[in-house]
Design a protein around this motif. Structure first.
Motif, PDB file in Angstrom:
ATOM      1  N   ARG A   6       4.820   4.472   9.856  1.00  0.00           N
ATOM      2  CA  ARG A   6       3.617   3.788  10.341  1.00  0.00           C
ATOM      3  C   ARG A   6       3.467   2.428   9.680  1.00  0.00           C
ATOM      4  NH1 ARG A   6       0.882   8.915  10.288  1.00  0.00           N
ATOM      5  NH2 ARG A   6       0.145   8.419   8.218  1.00  0.00           N
ATOM      6  N   LEU A   7       3.687   2.367   8.356  1.00  0.00           N
ATOM      7  CA  LEU A   7       3.592   1.089   7.646  1.00  0.00           C
ATOM      8  C   LEU A   7       4.596   0.084   8.205  1.00  0.00           C
ATOM      9  CD1 LEU A   7       3.149   2.353   3.983  1.00  0.00           C
ATOM     10  CD2 LEU A   7       1.555   0.882   5.213  1.00  0.00           C
ATOM     11  N   PHE A   8       5.842   0.534   8.367  1.00  0.00           N
ATOM     12  CA  PHE A   8       6.867  -0.356   8.909  1.00  0.00           C
ATOM     13  C   PHE A   8       6.478  -0.824  10.310  1.00  0.00           C
ATOM     14  CE2 PHE A   8      10.644  -1.310  11.370  1.00  0.00           C
ATOM     15  CZ  PHE A   8      11.282  -2.223  10.544  1.00  0.00           C
ATOM     16  N   GLY A   9       6.061   0.101  11.171  1.00  0.00           N
ATOM     17  CA  GLY A   9       5.721  -0.233  12.552  1.00  0.00           C
ATOM     18  C   GLY A   9       4.545  -1.187  12.665  1.00  0.00           C
ATOM     19  N   VAL A  10       3.499  -0.935  11.900  1.00  0.00           N
ATOM     20  CA  VAL A  10       2.311  -1.800  11.953  1.00  0.00           C
ATOM     21  C   VAL A  10       2.655  -3.204  11.476  1.00  0.00           C
ATOM     22  CG1 VAL A  10       0.072  -2.208  10.848  1.00  0.00           C
ATOM     23  CG2 VAL A  10       0.592   0.039  11.816  1.00  0.00           C
ATOM     24  N   GLY A  82       8.964  -4.617   7.264  1.00  0.00           N
ATOM     25  CA  GLY A  82       8.412  -4.705   8.619  1.00  0.00           C
ATOM     26  C   GLY A  82       7.867  -6.080   8.942  1.00  0.00           C
ATOM     27  N   VAL A  83       7.161  -6.709   8.011  1.00  0.00           N
ATOM     28  CA  VAL A  83       6.556  -8.012   8.294  1.00  0.00           C
ATOM     29  C   VAL A  83       7.588  -9.136   8.269  1.00  0.00           C
ATOM     30  CG1 VAL A  83       5.825  -8.818   5.985  1.00  0.00           C
ATOM     31  CG2 VAL A  83       4.382  -9.259   7.952  1.00  0.00           C
ATOM     32  N   VAL A  84       8.667  -8.978   7.521  1.00  0.00           N
ATOM     33  CA  VAL A  84       9.681 -10.030   7.385  1.00  0.00           C
ATOM     34  C   VAL A  84      10.759  -9.935   8.469  1.00  0.00           C
ATOM     35  CG1 VAL A  84      11.519 -10.837   5.854  1.00  0.00           C
ATOM     36  CG2 VAL A  84       9.292 -10.281   4.915  1.00  0.00           C
ATOM     37  N   LEU A  85      11.074  -8.744   8.906  1.00  0.00           N
ATOM     38  CA  LEU A  85      12.192  -8.540   9.830  1.00  0.00           C
ATOM     39  C   LEU A  85      12.107  -9.338  11.141  1.00  0.00           C
ATOM     40  CD1 LEU A  85      14.882  -7.089  10.009  1.00  0.00           C
ATOM     41  CD2 LEU A  85      13.689  -5.143  11.040  1.00  0.00           C
ATOM     42  N   PRO A  86      10.953  -9.416  11.811  1.00  0.00           N
ATOM     43  CA  PRO A  86      10.928 -10.194  13.059  1.00  0.00           C
ATOM     44  C   PRO A  86      11.314 -11.666  12.853  1.00  0.00           C
ATOM     45  CG  PRO A  86       8.986  -8.817  12.929  1.00  0.00           C
ATOM     46  CD  PRO A  86       9.682  -8.713  11.605  1.00  0.00           C
TER      47      PRO A  86
END
Length: 190
Positions: A6-10, A82-86
């Motif tokens: 959930r943390l990664f997805g959000v 999660g926040v850096v990957l995109p």
């Protein structure tokens, strides 16, 4: 779905759908973290203040903080990834696409023109922030210097000059941050 997923997805969604840097992410971070009960509004605003005084991108700091409060070190790693990957994926795609154009004279000319513009924008932003901090009345057309802020700036400037003259070395950014905190506590009485 586990908390790590959930943390990664959000935070992947936050990184994917927001533009304009960390400040552009704040509304979505606020919406997502408050809706899930990961943070209350007071903590969010306090943490934004803390992010302002610490090095690093605000979005990464927020993701790491929220992840660590929800699932410790693994949560911090998942939220931060999660926040850096995109942005990382977009930059890799752009770098791959532009690789063939690197030696093109038009691309080189454009890059040569962009560099000074970016440097000028950063300098202008820094000057505006400095003036608004040291002279808060300037925004309304007045001249109302904040003497305490001017005192902190003078202490920092003096310390840097003494440091450079005595030790013949540049002032370390880490020492500058620590000395700034000490000067602020001394002047503001914290």
């Amino acid at each position: 779905m586990t908390i790590l997923m959930r943390l990664f997805g959000v935070f992947f969604k936050i990184g994917l759908f927001t533009f304009g840097g960390g400040y552009g992410m704040i509304p979505l971070v606020q919406q997502e973290t408050l809706a899930r009960g990961w943070m209350d509004e007071q903590t969010l605003y306090r943490f934004i203040g803390v992010c302002e005084s610490t090095p690093g991108p605000i979005a990464v700091n927020m993701a790491t903080f929220v992840g660590s409060t929800q699932a410790g070190l693994a949560g911090a790693a998942c939220a931060t990834a999660g926040v850096v990957l995109p942005a990382l994926l977009v930059m890799l795609l752009i770098a791959t696409a532009l690789k063939g154009f690197r030696q093109n004279r038009y691309v080189r000319a454009a890059m040569a023109g962009i560099r000074p513009v970016v440097a000028g924008m950063i300098a202008a932003t820094g000057l505006c922030v400095l003036l608004r901090c040291l002279l808060p009345g300037i925004a309304s057309g007045g001249f109302a210097p904040d003497l305490r802020q001017l005192m902190v700036a003078a202490l920092l400037g003096g310390a840097m000059l003494v440091w450079q003259k005595l030790l013949k070395k540049q002032f370390s950014p880490i020492l500058l941050i620590l000395f700034s905190a000490l000067c602020g506590m001394a002047v503001y009485g914290l």
